[in-house]
Motif scaffolding. Structure first.
Motif, PDB file in Angstrom:
ATOM      1  N   ARG A 192      -5.003  -1.569  -7.613  1.00  0.00           N
ATOM      2  CA  ARG A 192      -6.114  -0.645  -7.390  1.00  0.00           C
ATOM      3  C   ARG A 192      -5.580   0.761  -7.194  1.00  0.00           C
ATOM      4  NH1 ARG A 192     -10.052  -1.311  -2.327  1.00  0.00           N
ATOM      5  NH2 ARG A 192      -9.178   0.652  -1.566  1.00  0.00           N
TER       6      ARG A 192
ATOM      7  N   ASP B 137      -6.840   4.505  -6.059  1.00  0.00           N
ATOM      8  CA  ASP B 137      -7.854   5.408  -5.515  1.00  0.00           C
ATOM      9  C   ASP B 137      -7.457   6.825  -5.890  1.00  0.00           C
ATOM     10  OD1 ASP B 137      -9.180   3.276  -4.441  1.00  0.00           O
ATOM     11  OD2 ASP B 137      -8.431   3.551  -2.407  1.00  0.00           O
TER      12      ASP B 137
ATOM     13  N   GLU C 239       0.859  -1.186   0.000  1.00  0.00           N
ATOM     14  CA  GLU C 239       0.000   0.000   0.000  1.00  0.00           C
ATOM     15  C   GLU C 239       0.891   1.231   0.000  1.00  0.00           C
ATOM     16  OE1 GLU C 239      -3.559   2.188   2.597  1.00  0.00           O
ATOM     17  OE2 GLU C 239      -2.661   0.297   3.264  1.00  0.00           O
TER      18      GLU C 239
ATOM     19  N   GLU D  78      -9.472  -0.355 -11.018  1.00  0.00           N
ATOM     20  CA  GLU D  78      -8.959  -1.651 -10.578  1.00  0.00           C
ATOM     21  C   GLU D  78      -8.632  -2.508 -11.794  1.00  0.00           C
ATOM     22  OE1 GLU D  78     -10.214  -3.821  -6.847  1.00  0.00           O
ATOM     23  OE2 GLU D  78     -11.185  -5.069  -8.372  1.00  0.00           O
TER      24      GLU D  78
ATOM     25  N   ARG E  28      -3.672  -8.072  -8.632  1.00  0.00           N
ATOM     26  CA  ARG E  28      -4.657  -6.995  -8.562  1.00  0.00           C
ATOM     27  C   ARG E  28      -3.934  -5.665  -8.301  1.00  0.00           C
ATOM     28  NH1 ARG E  28      -9.946  -7.676  -6.749  1.00  0.00           N
ATOM     29  NH2 ARG E  28      -9.253  -9.559  -5.656  1.00  0.00           N
TER      30      ARG E  28
ATOM     31  N   ARG F 281     -12.161   5.127  -8.581  1.00  0.00           N
ATOM     32  CA  ARG F 281     -11.367   3.943  -8.282  1.00  0.00           C
ATOM     33  C   ARG F 281     -11.163   3.144  -9.567  1.00  0.00           C
ATOM     34  NH1 ARG F 281     -13.052   0.389  -3.294  1.00  0.00           N
ATOM     35  NH2 ARG F 281     -12.017   2.177  -2.308  1.00  0.00           N
TER      36      ARG F 281
ATOM     37  N   THR G  95     -11.798  -2.123 -14.342  1.00  0.00           N
ATOM     38  CA  THR G  95     -13.041  -1.476 -13.921  1.00  0.00           C
ATOM     39  C   THR G  95     -12.738  -0.059 -13.452  1.00  0.00           C
ATOM     40  OG1 THR G  95     -12.861  -2.300 -11.638  1.00  0.00           O
ATOM     41  CG2 THR G  95     -14.097  -3.651 -13.214  1.00  0.00           C
TER      42      THR G  95
ATOM     43  N   ALA H  54      -2.075  -0.002 -14.826  1.00  0.00           N
ATOM     44  CA  ALA H  54      -3.486   0.221 -14.496  1.00  0.00           C
ATOM     45  C   ALA H  54      -4.078   1.366 -15.312  1.00  0.00           C
ATOM     46  CB  ALA H  54      -3.631   0.501 -13.002  1.00  0.00           C
TER      47      ALA H  54
ATOM     48  N   ASN I 237     -14.730   2.599 -11.058  1.00  0.00           N
ATOM     49  CA  ASN I 237     -15.867   2.714 -10.127  1.00  0.00           C
ATOM     50  C   ASN I 237     -16.779   1.493 -10.211  1.00  0.00           C
ATOM     51  OD1 ASN I 237     -14.963   5.243  -9.236  1.00  0.00           O
ATOM     52  ND2 ASN I 237     -16.079   6.300 -10.862  1.00  0.00           N
TER      53      ASN I 237
END
Length: 395
Positions: A71, A73, A18, A86, A69, A84, A103, A46, A105
């Motif tokens: 992600r 934000d 993170e 992802e 994965r 968001r 994706t 991403a 949101n």
């Protein structure tokens, strides 16, 4: 939009990680091979849907994991709007039903559509050789901008790859006497139509870059290099088949439309027909074009010093940043992968100051001493042994 949090799961060397970057400058420090570049790569993949390092997407999945994965934000400057993004990437051990998925949101999107929400500029040490490297490096520089800034061009670039693969396969089959030449007419027209649209988009892009480069060059350059005229022009392969070619030094000449270029493509394809049949490969098209860069009227690759070349490359990356953030588009997140180790202190300081005026910047360094001096306290993260830890702020 700016990045407020990056979450990783089984991406490259990270079982999990993170990162909470600052709105301005964030430093990620660690020894070479510790995974710093993996963080910037995750953000870039991403945002754009592609990696600058991996031959296959499964390489991005940590060894032994079924999928990775990533992600992101995001929020705008006043925090009133959030998003968001992802990305799911299947690994070689994943189930057959698992597919790459992006994706925004929570809604499925094509990778090219993510640029409507967030954009990114990646600057790698290898790009210091952009002006002296192979033409393919400069084509990738142009196309990476188009892929985020122009959805139609992004589609055409992907279509061009498909058309060339099919056309080259047919040319090879004809050379081996396994197919006739009747089917070439269809792929000739496909190459003319798609190639002309890609070339038209590149010509527009080069004109936009060329208009921005002089001021940015002087903003980065040391005093002794300021005022030197830098010109960017597009080098095509159409030759005499395009007699209407505009003079890049004449501002009165307008850029051609795709229809004019398509007609030139058709003429050039016919002119090289026998050479293509002999070689079994397409000899005409955007895949063979180049970006020409001149300093004071001379080719940069052969006449500019190493320092002059680096100043021009920095100006080109700043122009890329400005173009991607123009016209109401989201200002891109700038990702600098150990670039300051390749620059002198003066260019480093000027470049970082200019980038911070434009928005969010993430920098990786192996040695904090390589950072430009005089920066206010900034957010610093340390990487080591697959772990990411926030460190005390540095001055």
């Amino acid at each position: 939009m700016r990045l407020t949090r990056l979450l990783l799961e089984d991406f490259r060397s990270y079982p999990s990680a993170e990162l909470r970057p600052d709105p301005g400058l964030t430093i990620v420090a660690g020894p070479n091979g510790s995974g710093k570049t993996n963080l910037l790569e995750a953000i870039f993949v991403a945002v754009t849907g592609r990696s600058h390092r991996a031959a296959t997407e499964s390489e991005l999945v940590r060894h032994g994991a079924a999928f990775a994965r990533v992600r992101l934000d995001l929020t705008n400057s006043d925090g009133a709007d959030t998003a968001r993004v992802e990305l799911i990437l299947p690994g070689p051990l994943g189930s057959a039903e698992l597919r790459k998925r992006v994706t925004v949101n929570g809604l499925a999107r094509r990778p090219a559509a993510v640029s409507e929400t967030v954009r990114a500029v990646l600057f790698r040490p290898e790009e210091m050789l952009l002006l002296v490297g192979a033409p393919g490096d400069r084509r990738r520089f142009m196309d990476a901008i188009l892929a985020q800034a122009n959805r139609r061009a992004a589609h055409d670039l992907a279509e061009l790859v498909r058309v060339l693969a099919q056309r080259n396969a047919l040319l090879r089959a004809i050379r081996r006497e396994e197919a006739g030449s009747d089917g070439l007419a269809f792929w000739d027209e496909q190459l003319a139509e798609v190639g002309s649209r890609v070339m038209a988009a590149r010509l527009t892009l080069v004109a936009q870059l060329d208009a921005r480069i002089p001021a940015l060059h002087d903003a980065v350059a040391p005093p002794e290099e300021q005022g030197e005229r830098v010109r960017l022009t597009y080098a095509d392969t159409l030759k005499d088949a395009w007699p209407e070619r505009p003079n890049p030094r004449d501002p009165a000449d307008t850029l051609p439309d795709a229809e004019q270029l398509a007609a030139a493509f058709r003429r050039r394809i016919l002119a090289v027909r026998q050479k293509e049949l002999w070689n079994g490969v397409s000899l005409v098209g955007p895949q063979r074009d180049d970006l020409r860069v001149e300093l004071a009227g001379r080719e940069v690759a052969s006449h500019a010093s190493r320092g002059q070349q680096r100043t021009i490359i920095l100006a080109m990356k700043l122009a890329e940043t400005d173009l991607l953030g123009a016209g109401g588009a989201p200002m891109p997140i700038v990702l600098l992968d150990d670039v300051f180790s390749e620059l002198d202190a003066e260019r480093s300081e000027r470049t970082l100051a200019l980038l911070l005026q434009r928005g969010q910047v993430l920098v990786t360094v192996a040695d904090l001493a390589a950072l430009p001096i005089g920066r206010p306290a900034v957010s610093t993260w340390q990487v080591g042994e697959g772990r990411l830890v926030q460190a005390p702020r540095v001055a």
